[in-house]
Design a protein around this motif. Structure first.
Motif, PDB file in Angstrom:
ATOM      1  N   ALA A  17       0.852  -1.184   0.000  1.00  0.00           N
ATOM      2  CA  ALA A  17       0.000   0.000   0.000  1.00  0.00           C
ATOM      3  C   ALA A  17       0.887   1.233   0.000  1.00  0.00           C
ATOM      4  O   ALA A  17       1.938   1.250   0.650  1.00  0.00           O
ATOM      5  N   ALA A  18       0.469   2.250  -0.748  1.00  0.00           N
ATOM      6  CA  ALA A  18       1.254   3.469  -0.861  1.00  0.00           C
ATOM      7  C   ALA A  18       0.331   4.677  -0.809  1.00  0.00           C
ATOM      8  O   ALA A  18      -0.861   4.581  -1.128  1.00  0.00           O
ATOM      9  N   ALA A  19       0.910   5.830  -0.435  1.00  0.00           N
ATOM     10  CA  ALA A  19       0.164   7.082  -0.371  1.00  0.00           C
ATOM     11  C   ALA A  19       0.671   8.031  -1.448  1.00  0.00           C
ATOM     12  O   ALA A  19       1.852   8.374  -1.482  1.00  0.00           O
ATOM     13  N   LEU A  20      -0.214   8.428  -2.320  1.00  0.00           N
ATOM     14  CA  LEU A  20       0.067   9.435  -3.338  1.00  0.00           C
ATOM     15  C   LEU A  20      -0.391  10.767  -2.749  1.00  0.00           C
ATOM     16  O   LEU A  20      -1.571  11.101  -2.772  1.00  0.00           O
ATOM     17  N   LEU A  21       0.569  11.500  -2.163  1.00  0.00           N
ATOM     18  CA  LEU A  21       0.260  12.730  -1.447  1.00  0.00           C
ATOM     19  C   LEU A  21       0.675  13.940  -2.273  1.00  0.00           C
ATOM     20  O   LEU A  21       1.821  14.041  -2.710  1.00  0.00           O
ATOM     21  N   LEU A  22      -0.276  14.846  -2.478  1.00  0.00           N
ATOM     22  CA  LEU A  22      -0.036  16.043  -3.264  1.00  0.00           C
ATOM     23  C   LEU A  22      -0.088  17.277  -2.377  1.00  0.00           C
ATOM     24  O   LEU A  22      -0.962  17.380  -1.505  1.00  0.00           O
ATOM     25  N   ASP A  23       0.827  18.217  -2.624  1.00  0.00           N
ATOM     26  CA  ASP A  23       0.780  19.476  -1.887  1.00  0.00           C
ATOM     27  C   ASP A  23      -0.124  20.454  -2.629  1.00  0.00           C
ATOM     28  O   ASP A  23      -0.734  20.111  -3.649  1.00  0.00           O
ATOM     29  N   ASP A  24      -0.223  21.693  -2.135  1.00  0.00           N
ATOM     30  CA  ASP A  24      -1.111  22.695  -2.732  1.00  0.00           C
ATOM     31  C   ASP A  24      -0.732  23.059  -4.163  1.00  0.00           C
ATOM     32  O   ASP A  24      -1.555  23.586  -4.904  1.00  0.00           O
ATOM     33  N   LEU A  25       0.508  22.781  -4.558  1.00  0.00           N
ATOM     34  CA  LEU A  25       0.966  23.074  -5.912  1.00  0.00           C
ATOM     35  C   LEU A  25       0.856  21.865  -6.837  1.00  0.00           C
ATOM     36  O   LEU A  25       1.295  21.902  -7.982  1.00  0.00           O
ATOM     37  N   GLY A  26       0.308  20.754  -6.325  1.00  0.00           N
ATOM     38  CA  GLY A  26       0.149  19.550  -7.130  1.00  0.00           C
ATOM     39  C   GLY A  26       1.397  18.700  -7.222  1.00  0.00           C
ATOM     40  O   GLY A  26       1.465  17.783  -8.043  1.00  0.00           O
ATOM     41  N   ARG A  27       2.388  18.985  -6.383  1.00  0.00           N
ATOM     42  CA  ARG A  27       3.618  18.195  -6.394  1.00  0.00           C
ATOM     43  C   ARG A  27       3.414  16.917  -5.588  1.00  0.00           C
ATOM     44  O   ARG A  27       2.653  16.877  -4.628  1.00  0.00           O
ATOM     45  N   VAL A  28       4.140  15.888  -5.976  1.00  0.00           N
ATOM     46  CA  VAL A  28       4.047  14.549  -5.394  1.00  0.00           C
ATOM     47  C   VAL A  28       5.162  14.373  -4.359  1.00  0.00           C
ATOM     48  O   VAL A  28       6.318  14.687  -4.635  1.00  0.00           O
ATOM     49  N   LEU A  29       4.809  13.830  -3.198  1.00  0.00           N
ATOM     50  CA  LEU A  29       5.809  13.518  -2.180  1.00  0.00           C
ATOM     51  C   LEU A  29       6.429  12.159  -2.477  1.00  0.00           C
ATOM     52  O   LEU A  29       5.717  11.156  -2.618  1.00  0.00           O
ATOM     53  N   LEU A  30       7.758  12.128  -2.598  1.00  0.00           N
ATOM     54  CA  LEU A  30       8.504  10.887  -2.780  1.00  0.00           C
ATOM     55  C   LEU A  30       9.496  10.743  -1.642  1.00  0.00           C
ATOM     56  O   LEU A  30       9.971  11.744  -1.092  1.00  0.00           O
ATOM     57  N   VAL A  31       9.803   9.494  -1.299  1.00  0.00           N
ATOM     58  CA  VAL A  31      10.800   9.203  -0.265  1.00  0.00           C
ATOM     59  C   VAL A  31      11.886   8.311  -0.869  1.00  0.00           C
ATOM     60  O   VAL A  31      11.644   7.569  -1.813  1.00  0.00           O
ATOM     61  N   LYS A  32      13.099   8.420  -0.291  1.00  0.00           N
ATOM     62  CA  LYS A  32      14.254   7.667  -0.796  1.00  0.00           C
ATOM     63  C   LYS A  32      14.673   6.626   0.238  1.00  0.00           C
ATOM     64  O   LYS A  32      15.198   6.976   1.291  1.00  0.00           O
ATOM     65  N   PRO A  33      14.453   5.340  -0.058  1.00  0.00           N
ATOM     66  CA  PRO A  33      14.861   4.277   0.870  1.00  0.00           C
ATOM     67  C   PRO A  33      16.381   4.159   0.969  1.00  0.00           C
ATOM     68  O   PRO A  33      17.102   4.461   0.011  1.00  0.00           O
ATOM     69  N   THR A  34      16.846   3.687   2.105  1.00  0.00           N
ATOM     70  CA  THR A  34      18.281   3.452   2.306  1.00  0.00           C
ATOM     71  C   THR A  34      18.699   2.085   1.779  1.00  0.00           C
ATOM     72  O   THR A  34      19.881   1.847   1.567  1.00  0.00           O
ATOM     73  N   TYR A  35      17.747   1.197   1.550  1.00  0.00           N
ATOM     74  CA  TYR A  35      18.043  -0.198   1.232  1.00  0.00           C
ATOM     75  C   TYR A  35      17.844  -0.566  -0.237  1.00  0.00           C
ATOM     76  O   TYR A  35      18.036  -1.718  -0.626  1.00  0.00           O
ATOM     77  N   LYS A  36      17.450   0.399  -1.090  1.00  0.00           N
ATOM     78  CA  LYS A  36      17.316   0.136  -2.519  1.00  0.00           C
ATOM     79  C   LYS A  36      17.407   1.454  -3.274  1.00  0.00           C
ATOM     80  O   LYS A  36      17.249   2.532  -2.704  1.00  0.00           O
ATOM     81  N   GLU A  37      17.659   1.349  -4.560  1.00  0.00           N
ATOM     82  CA  GLU A  37      17.834   2.519  -5.416  1.00  0.00           C
ATOM     83  C   GLU A  37      16.493   3.140  -5.782  1.00  0.00           C
ATOM     84  O   GLU A  37      15.483   2.452  -5.899  1.00  0.00           O
ATOM     85  N   GLY A  38      16.499   4.431  -6.005  1.00  0.00           N
ATOM     86  CA  GLY A  38      15.327   5.131  -6.514  1.00  0.00           C
ATOM     87  C   GLY A  38      14.478   5.773  -5.434  1.00  0.00           C
ATOM     88  O   GLY A  38      14.772   5.685  -4.242  1.00  0.00           O
TER      89      GLY A  38
END
Length: 168
Positions: A17-38
């Motif tokens: 399950a994942a959360a597609l979170l948008l700010d007031d400008l329509g930008r997407v929040l992404l996070v960077k894991p320590t255990y895999k690329e991307g």
């Protein structure tokens, strides 16, 4: 009484399950894991006996330090088996994130190293292809207030010539 041997013999599919979170400008929040690329949407594996929504809420609280406002299910994406990993059903819940919430993000150092807000058309530059393919349909589902169904990030063709799952 259920036939436990029969149920134990059935194939298994994992869930995430994942959360597609948008700010007031329509930008997407992404996070960077320590255990895999991307870069990825906040979220993770659905634990045994846990619903997809409960998993999304739990993962957001663990990864971001708070529970975001979720508006509904934007996308379900079936991912095929890859490199010895079972097939997975990914549930993407859409919602919003305020500037105050972004400023208060507390990443678990052992799991995530960074977060970023990016324009939706820039996600493909940061995320793995299967994550990036899911973005436009998920955003469309969120905007239209409906759930989009995908198979490996693509919308399957429905109709008389082809039924879901590839049968005719």
């Amino acid at each position: 009484m259920p036939d436990t041997a029969y149920y134990a013999s059935l194939p298994r599919t994992r869930g995430a399950a994942a959360a597609l979170l948008l700010d007031d400008l329509g930008r997407v929040l992404l996070v960077k894991p320590t255990y895999k690329e991307g870069w990825f949407l906040p979220g993770g594996v659905i634990e045994e006996g846990e619903s997809p929504l409960a998993a999304c809420i739990r993962e957001c609280e663990e990864e971001l330090g708070f529970v975001p406002r979720l508006d509904g299910l934007a996308c379900v994406d079936w991912g095929p088996p890859r490199e010895g990993v079972d097939a997975v059903n990914v549930f993407v819940f859409g919602g919003g994130i305020t500037a105050e919430e972004v400023g208060g993000i507390r990443l678990p150092a052992d799991e995530l190293s960074d977060h970023v807000l990016v324009a939706p058309d820039k996600v493909a530059e940061l995320a793995a292809p299967h994550i990036a393919r899911r973005m436009a349909p998920s955003l469309r589902g969120l905007a239209e207030g409906r759930t989009v169904y995908l198979e490996d990030g693509y919308e399957p063709a429905f109709g008389p010539a082809r039924s879901p799952g590839g049968g005719r």
